[in-house]
Structures are given as structure tokens and as C-alpha cells.
Design a protein around this motif. Structure first.
Motif, PDB file in Angstrom:
ATOM      1  N   ALA A  98       2.252   8.351  -6.419  1.00 12.55           N
ATOM      2  CA  ALA A  98       2.652  10.527  -6.046  1.00 12.55           C
ATOM      3  C   ALA A  98       3.579  11.060  -6.789  1.00 12.55           C
ATOM      4  O   ALA A  98       3.095  12.315  -7.246  1.00 12.55           O
ATOM      5  N   PRO A 155      -5.502   5.480  -7.665  1.00 13.98           N
ATOM      6  CA  PRO A 155      -5.339   4.848  -7.062  1.00 13.98           C
ATOM      7  C   PRO A 155      -6.282   4.239  -5.449  1.00 13.98           C
ATOM      8  O   PRO A 155      -6.253   2.654  -5.162  1.00 13.98           O
ATOM      9  N   PRO A 156      -6.785   4.952  -5.341  1.00 12.97           N
ATOM     10  CA  PRO A 156      -7.649   4.601  -3.906  1.00 12.97           C
ATOM     11  C   PRO A 156      -8.847   3.764  -4.267  1.00 12.97           C
ATOM     12  O   PRO A 156      -9.156   2.371  -3.779  1.00 12.97           O
ATOM     13  N   CYS A 208      -3.794  10.707 -11.145  1.00 14.31           N
ATOM     14  CA  CYS A 208      -3.102  10.045 -10.229  1.00 14.31           C
ATOM     15  C   CYS A 208      -3.606   9.780  -8.846  1.00 14.31           C
ATOM     16  O   CYS A 208      -2.718   8.489  -7.812  1.00 14.31           O
ATOM     17  N   LEU A 209      -5.128  10.775  -8.457  1.00 15.90           N
ATOM     18  CA  LEU A 209      -4.959  11.067  -6.660  1.00 15.90           C
ATOM     19  C   LEU A 209      -5.596  10.096  -6.530  1.00 15.90           C
ATOM     20  O   LEU A 209      -6.467  10.298  -6.026  1.00 15.90           O
ATOM     21  N   LEU A 257      -6.885   0.213  -3.862  1.00 15.08           N
ATOM     22  CA  LEU A 257      -7.044  -0.348  -2.068  1.00 15.08           C
ATOM     23  C   LEU A 257      -8.129  -0.884  -1.536  1.00 15.08           C
ATOM     24  O   LEU A 257      -7.831  -1.514  -1.135  1.00 15.08           O
ATOM     25  N   ALA A 309       0.770  -1.240  -0.568  1.00 11.10           N
ATOM     26  CA  ALA A 309       0.250  -0.178  -0.233  1.00 11.10           C
ATOM     27  C   ALA A 309       0.908   0.929   0.094  1.00 11.10           C
ATOM     28  O   ALA A 309       0.821   2.209  -0.872  1.00 11.10           O
ATOM     29  N   LEU A 310       2.151   1.435   0.949  1.00  9.56           N
ATOM     30  CA  LEU A 310       2.806   2.510   0.369  1.00  9.56           C
ATOM     31  C   LEU A 310       3.604   2.660  -0.489  1.00  9.56           C
ATOM     32  O   LEU A 310       3.975   3.432  -1.468  1.00  9.56           O
ATOM     33  N   THR A 317       1.237   4.048  -2.793  1.00 12.74           N
ATOM     34  CA  THR A 317       1.081   5.725  -2.646  1.00 12.74           C
ATOM     35  C   THR A 317       2.478   6.538  -2.617  1.00 12.74           C
ATOM     36  O   THR A 317       1.769   7.306  -3.322  1.00 12.74           O
ATOM     37  N   VAL A 318       3.954   6.430  -2.930  1.00 11.30           N
ATOM     38  CA  VAL A 318       4.421   6.378  -3.008  1.00 11.30           C
ATOM     39  C   VAL A 318       4.302   7.016  -4.498  1.00 11.30           C
ATOM     40  O   VAL A 318       5.667   7.804  -5.278  1.00 11.30           O
TER      41      VAL A 318
END
Length: 416
Positions: A283, A380-381, A376-377, A384, A275-276, A279-280
Motif C-alpha cells: 500500500a 499482491p493478492p 501494487c494493488l 496471499l 499478511a499485514l 498489505t502495509v
């Protein structure tokens, strides 16, 4: 040529076969990118094809090269890694021979280009699987990142060598590339067999997508979809804002970052929770795409760097996570991930092209990059959410609970 060690802290020491394979991972894209980046110019100016026809040909070729990887992975699962690489190189070499003959009979060029892309589709999953065959879990990121670094180095150097000759002396260029591929093919014939089924082993027929790791597949498709906004449309934007020479400089920076940073960061990326990492990575893509909207030379360099750092994390982590989650062989997993990449790149070309055209028509191409950054923001959620849903449905342990795909000393799942 010697046995590879079972345990080591990093990439070294390397056995002879792996040294040759990493060298080939440089030479193959070197030869390919002495030709393929110039195909639009070659088809249009040298062979007289209309730009509309050229666009369709390149779109089909790209889709074959990426998405055909799922067939390459399945083939490697059946006939072995070395045999698949050999057949792939034979096909690709035949494609470059076809391009050489197309100088005398232009209609051959389209079939020859597609043939080279078929060879690439068959080769890469088997190549990646051979690199990590028998390698313990901790060393896999180092081997994969070294292969990626070699690949990007070849992609960076090839166009620099071939640029002056692609239109003035294409015959000599195609002949040189064909000779290079013949030599590499002969070298592959001497590699030890790997991933081959023992005689008498019953072959279980499975679908191409059977056992697919859903979240890494979807994340890879989304990552390539967003990254290819940059890959497809930066050339038009950079030439408009700066120059074609400056565009080449941006690409050189991006290739250099992959070559240098990914091997150094591979261990960190392996240990990073999934998950990290998502996110990275996303981002970084978002920040880089937003910076491109500024349009200055500094923004082009900074945006390209941020996007590249984001895709370094995403592309490597998605492959590692797919290997960890899937019960299929490594070659099949890499083929499935290539299929995801092809679907994402194709969607980017179709949807992104429409959006860029709208921005260009309105005189505000910077909005194209801001819209890509917003995706991109926002997108991705959803991945998850899919992850949590898939884990509840399939009772998959989380990242902190350990690996899902333990490997024995042969690099295969016990009992498979």
C-alpha cells in the motif's frame, strides 16, 4: 574480541566483531558508491562507449550483483561466513584495481565492473548471516536493520564525496577506493570464524533453490520489481519535472528514512503478521507511485518518502519470514532472497523501460507511475492466494501459531 551476549532486549551491547562488521557495512558501500553510480557517465564520456553498449553492460552487472547472491549463500554454507567474506572482498578489490588500470587500457573496464559486482554478490549473504549468527530470534530484526542502515548511509555519502572527482581525477578516486577495500579486507581477516562446518562433517549436496521459502521469495521478487520502477526511472522523470539537484535531494531523503526509521521500527515489523506487513508495504508503494504522477516537487518528495516507508516494511519482513520458514542455513536463505531481488529488478528494467518509453512517446509519463501503482494493488493478492495454497499443501502453521524455524544458541536449526 569477546563473547556476544545470548540475550538482550535490543541491539546493544555489541561485541567487537559486530562493531567492526557494522562499520564495514558502512565503509564498503561508501567506497562502492564513490564509483558505481557514475559508471554510466564514466564509461560513456571518459572511455567513449556508446550509450547502447553502456546500458547492456550495466544491466548485466546489476543482474550479476543481485542474482549472484544465491551462489554466495551456497559458498558460505560450504566454507564458512568469514572465508566467504574474505574471498568476496579480494574479488571486489581486484575489480577496483581493474578500473584503475582501465584508465590506461579501456577494454578492462567492463570486466572490472563485472568483477566488483561478483564480489558484492558473494559478500552480502555471508555478511547478513554473520550479523545474526548466534543471535536469538527477537534481536535479529535489530541487527538486520542496523546493517541496512549502515549500508544506506554509505550509499548516501559515497556519491557526495566522489561527485567532483569522478571525471576530473578518476585515477586518484579509484586508488583511494582500492586502498579502502584493502584495509577492510585486512580487518575481516581478524574476525572470528563463524558458520564453518566441523572437520569431518559430511557435506550434503543440495540445489541452490532447495528449501526455498516460496512465498517470501515471490514477495521479494515482486517488491523489488515494483520498487525498481522508482529506482530505474525516477532520475529521468525528476530531471524533466525539476532538476538533477532536486533528484539528489529526493534520494537523500529516501536514504535518511531508511537509516532512521528501519532500526526504530524493526521490532514492530518483526511482530507484524506477514499478511499485514505485505498489505502495509505494498500500500505504501502504491500510494507513493501514484503521488509521483502529479509531477510537482512536493509530489516527488512525498512519493519518494511513501515508497521508502513501504520498502522498509517489505524488504525486512520478507527476509525475516524467509529465515523463519526455510530449513536452510541463514547464508543460503539470504542468497535466495538476493536472487529474487535480482529477478525482480531485471524484470522491472525490461518491462518498465518499455512502458516508460510508451508514456514518454505519448507525452504522458505520469501514466507510467499510475500503472505501476495499480500493479501494487492487483498483484499482491495473488501472493496471499499462493500463501494459503502453500500452507494447505505443506501444512505450514500460520503466523499466529509460532515460529517455523527455532534456533539453538548457535543460531542454527537444531538437527541440521
Amino acid at each position: 574480541m569477546g563473547e556476544r551476549p545470548e540475550r538482550s532486549a535490543g541491539l546493544f551491547p555489541l561485541s567487537g566483531p559486530l562493531r567492526f562488521l557494522l562499520l564495514s557495512s558502512f565503509l564498503i558501500p561508501l567506497g562502492s558508491f564513490m564509483v558505481l553510480p557514475f559508471m554510466s557517465v564514466f564509461l560513456h564520456e571518459r572511455l567513449g562507449m556508446g550509450l547502447g553498449t553502456v546500458g547492456v553492460v550495466l544491466a548485466v552487472a546489476s543482474l550479476v550483483q543481485f542474482s549472484g547472491g544465491v551462489v554466495g549463500g551456497a559458498l558460505a554454507d560450504r566454507i564458512g561466513l568469514r572465508r566467504t567474506m574474505l574471498w568476496a572482498l579480494v574479488v571486489r578489490t581486484a575489480g577496483f584495481v581493474g578500473l584503475l588500470l582501465a584508465l590506461r587500457w579501456p577494454p578492462l573496464a567492463v570486466g572490472a565492473l563485472v568483477l566488483t559486482c561478483c564480489g558484492a554478490a558473494l559478500y552480502l549473504p555471508a555478511n547478513k548471516a554473520y550479523l545474526v549468527h548466534g543471535v536469538d530470534e527477537e534481536r535479529r530484526p535489530a541487527f538486520l536493520s542496523a546493517g541496512n542502515a549502515a549500508l544506506n548511509a554509505g550509499m548516501a555519502v559515497g556519491p557526495l564525496i566522489a561527485g567532483p572527482f569522478v571525471l576530473s581525477s578518476p585515477g586518484w578516486l579509484f586508488a583511494a577506493v582500492t586502498a579502502l577495500f584493502l584495509a577492510v579486507t585486512a580487518g575481516h581477516a581478524g574476525l572470528p570464524a563463524a558458520g564453518e562446518r566441523p572437520p569431518g562433517t559430511e557435506v550434503t549436496r543440495q540445489g541452490l533453490l532447495a528449501g526455498v521459502a516460496v512465498l517470501p521469495f515471490a514477495a521479494n521478487a515482486l517488491a523489488f520489481y515494483l520498487y525498481f520502477h522508482f529506482q530505474h526511472f525516477l532520475a529521468v522523470y525528476a530531471v524533466e519535472q525539476a532538476s538533477s539537484e532536486f533528484y539528489s535531494l529526493v534520494l537523500l531523503l529516501c536514504f535518511t528514512l531508511v537509516i532512521v526509521v528501519q532500526p526504530l521500527a524493526s521490532g514492530l515489523i518483526r511482530r507484524m503478521p506477514y499478511a499485514l506487513a505485505l498489505t502495509v508495504g505494498f500500500a505504501g508503494l502504491a500510494a507513493g507511485l501514484a503521488v509521483l504522477a502529479v509531477g510537482s516537487r512536493t509530489a516527488l518528495l512525498a512519493g519518494g518518502a511513501l515508497i521508502t516507508l513501504g520498502d522498509i516494511v517489505l524488504f525486512l519482513k520478507n527476509d525475516l519470514e524467509a529465515l523463519r520458514r526455510s530449513p536452510r542455513s541463514d547464508a543460503v536463505v539470504f542468497g535466495q532472497q538476493r536472487l529474487a531481488a535480482g529477478l525482480g529488478a531485471c524484470a522491472s528494467g525490461v518491462l518498465g523501460g518499455q512502458l516508460y518509453g510508451l508514456g514518454e512517446g505519448a507525452g504522458h509519463t505520469g501514466w507510467f507511475w499510475l500503472l505501476a501503482a495499480a500493479q501494487c494493488l492487483l498483484l499482491p493478492p495473488l501472493l496471499l492466494l499462493l500463501r494459503r495454497h502453500a500452507e494447505r499443501r505443506m501444512q505450514v502453521p500460520s503466523d499466529e501459531e509460532g515460529a517455523l524455524k527455532p534456533h539453538d544458541t548457535d543460531g542454527r536449526v537444531p538437527g541440521r
